[in-house]
Design a protein around this motif. Structure first.
Motif, PDB file in Angstrom:
ATOM      1  N   LEU A 123      81.455  36.321  29.590  1.00  0.00           N
ATOM      2  CA  LEU A 123      82.815  36.798  29.841  1.00  0.00           C
ATOM      3  C   LEU A 123      82.977  37.273  31.284  1.00  0.00           C
ATOM      4  CD1 LEU A 123      83.572  38.766  26.544  1.00  0.00           C
ATOM      5  CD2 LEU A 123      84.504  36.560  27.243  1.00  0.00           C
ATOM      6  N   ALA A 124      81.942  37.880  31.836  1.00  0.00           N
ATOM      7  CA  ALA A 124      82.030  38.337  33.225  1.00  0.00           C
ATOM      8  C   ALA A 124      82.249  37.156  34.164  1.00  0.00           C
ATOM      9  CB  ALA A 124      80.757  39.092  33.608  1.00  0.00           C
ATOM     10  N   LEU A 125      81.544  36.051  33.920  1.00  0.00           N
ATOM     11  CA  LEU A 125      81.723  34.875  34.761  1.00  0.00           C
ATOM     12  C   LEU A 125      83.083  34.231  34.502  1.00  0.00           C
ATOM     13  CD1 LEU A 125      80.545  33.019  36.868  1.00  0.00           C
ATOM     14  CD2 LEU A 125      79.415  31.737  35.035  1.00  0.00           C
ATOM     15  N   ALA A 126      83.511  34.214  33.240  1.00  0.00           N
ATOM     16  CA  ALA A 126      84.814  33.639  32.914  1.00  0.00           C
ATOM     17  C   ALA A 126      85.938  34.390  33.623  1.00  0.00           C
ATOM     18  CB  ALA A 126      85.026  33.662  31.400  1.00  0.00           C
ATOM     19  N   ARG A 127      85.852  35.713  33.677  1.00  0.00           N
ATOM     20  CA  ARG A 127      86.898  36.500  34.361  1.00  0.00           C
ATOM     21  C   ARG A 127      86.955  36.174  35.845  1.00  0.00           C
ATOM     22  NH1 ARG A 127      84.663  40.737  30.818  1.00  0.00           N
ATOM     23  NH2 ARG A 127      86.137  41.003  29.076  1.00  0.00           N
ATOM     24  N   GLN A 128      85.815  35.896  36.435  1.00  0.00           N
ATOM     25  CA  GLN A 128      85.801  35.515  37.852  1.00  0.00           C
ATOM     26  C   GLN A 128      86.416  34.125  38.048  1.00  0.00           C
ATOM     27  OE1 GLN A 128      81.841  35.765  39.480  1.00  0.00           O
ATOM     28  NE2 GLN A 128      81.429  37.719  38.474  1.00  0.00           N
ATOM     29  N   ARG A 129      86.105  33.223  37.154  1.00  0.00           N
ATOM     30  CA  ARG A 129      86.498  31.826  37.323  1.00  0.00           C
ATOM     31  C   ARG A 129      87.936  31.556  36.912  1.00  0.00           C
ATOM     32  NH1 ARG A 129      82.286  28.094  37.892  1.00  0.00           N
ATOM     33  NH2 ARG A 129      83.818  26.544  37.266  1.00  0.00           N
ATOM     34  N   VAL A 130      88.449  32.316  35.937  1.00  0.00           N
ATOM     35  CA  VAL A 130      89.750  31.991  35.332  1.00  0.00           C
ATOM     36  C   VAL A 130      90.634  33.235  35.351  1.00  0.00           C
ATOM     37  CG1 VAL A 130      90.866  30.835  33.393  1.00  0.00           C
ATOM     38  CG2 VAL A 130      88.419  30.495  33.768  1.00  0.00           C
ATOM     39  N   PRO A 131      91.208  33.575  36.497  1.00  0.00           N
ATOM     40  CA  PRO A 131      91.976  34.815  36.609  1.00  0.00           C
ATOM     41  C   PRO A 131      93.283  34.809  35.825  1.00  0.00           C
ATOM     42  CG  PRO A 131      92.133  33.531  38.626  1.00  0.00           C
ATOM     43  CD  PRO A 131      91.088  32.873  37.788  1.00  0.00           C
ATOM     44  N   GLY A 132      93.775  33.663  35.411  1.00  0.00           N
ATOM     45  CA  GLY A 132      95.055  33.626  34.706  1.00  0.00           C
ATOM     46  C   GLY A 132      94.980  33.865  33.225  1.00  0.00           C
TER      47      GLY A 132
END
Length: 250
Positions: free
Chosen positions: A68-77
């Motif tokens: 989830l930490a990486l997902a938040r960085q990659r997909v800000p929308g």
């Protein structure tokens, strides 16, 4: 097995994205819907929903804080929340999707029932571990030639009751979903060279890399060199990956 977001990206996250795009074109959901991506991992499918499906909102759910930490960085929308496939709580959406997830869920039938409970339209895709996901098939065939114990870890055998068309169709109809369809999605997986192919198996994230991490260095090296002998010696390594996709409506 699921603590390394970057390692997962190198292993199969990069190949999930083209599958996700084809999957969403096949789902053909009208714009303006709310989406829930269950088992969102590093955000490959969530990111593609934002880019391709023109959603009103999309939420990704996963039990791995590292992913989830990486997902938040990659997909800000998108929004991302900790959660599991078998208990989605009071969440609701127009569409529930999951990519490459159900084979790792302890109670798959319960998870699909949860999907159908919270949304009227449910879709998913899984690798064809038996024969269609070539990089994994090559790895497990080599591993079994080196280590007889690899037979029990082979995803093609372990996940056959979930990741083939007939079991997927049965899971969707068993959850009360109608108009159930299953299709195959094939995408190219091109590796720059053997190092690009092999190094993700040393990352420890995912079933095959996690198995490889349990082996003595000598056995890992034997598998590596056996694979090297079975793949092109020069130029890029051009393989394909097939996923089985399923959809249904409540």
């Amino acid at each position: 097995m699921w603590d390394g977001g970057d390692a997962y990206e190198r292993y199969v996250g990069r190949w999930s994205r083209p599958v996700a795009a084809e999957f969403l074109r096949w789902l053909d959901v009208p714009p303006g819907r709310t989406w829930l991506d269950v088992g969102c991992g590093t955000g490959a499918l969530t990111e593609t929903v934002l880019a391709e499906a023109h959603p009103a909102a999309v939420v990704g759910v996963d039990p791995s804080a590292a992913f989830l930490a990486l997902a938040r960085q990659r997909v800000p929308g998108a929004e991302f929340e900790v959660g599991t496939a078998v208990d989605l709580g009071d969440r609701t959406a127009d569409v529930v999707v999951s990519g490459l997830v159900l084979t790792f869920v302890p109670d798959v039938a319960r998870a699909v029932a949860e999907f159908a409970r919270v949304a009227p339209y449910v879709g998913s895709y899984l690798w064809d571990y038996r024969s269609g996901m070539q990089m994994m098939r090559l790895f497990w065939d080599a591993a079994k030639d080196v280590d007889p114990g690899a037979e029990s870890q082979d995803e093609g055998l372990r996940f056959a009751d979930v990741s083939d068309p007939d079991p997927l169709r049965a899971l969707w109809t068993g959850a009360g979903l109608k108009d159930v369809e299953v299709t195959g999605i094939v995408v190219p997986t091109v590796f720059r060279d053997f190092a690009d192919f092999w190094e993700p198996f040393e990352g420890g994230t995912g079933a095959a890399p996690a198995y490889a991490a349990t082996l003595p260095a000598e056995q890992r090296a034997e598998i590596r060199e056996l694979l090297r002998s079975r793949l092109p010696q020069q130029g890029p390594i051009e393989l394909t990956a097939r996923a089985w996709a399923v959809r249904g409506v409540r």
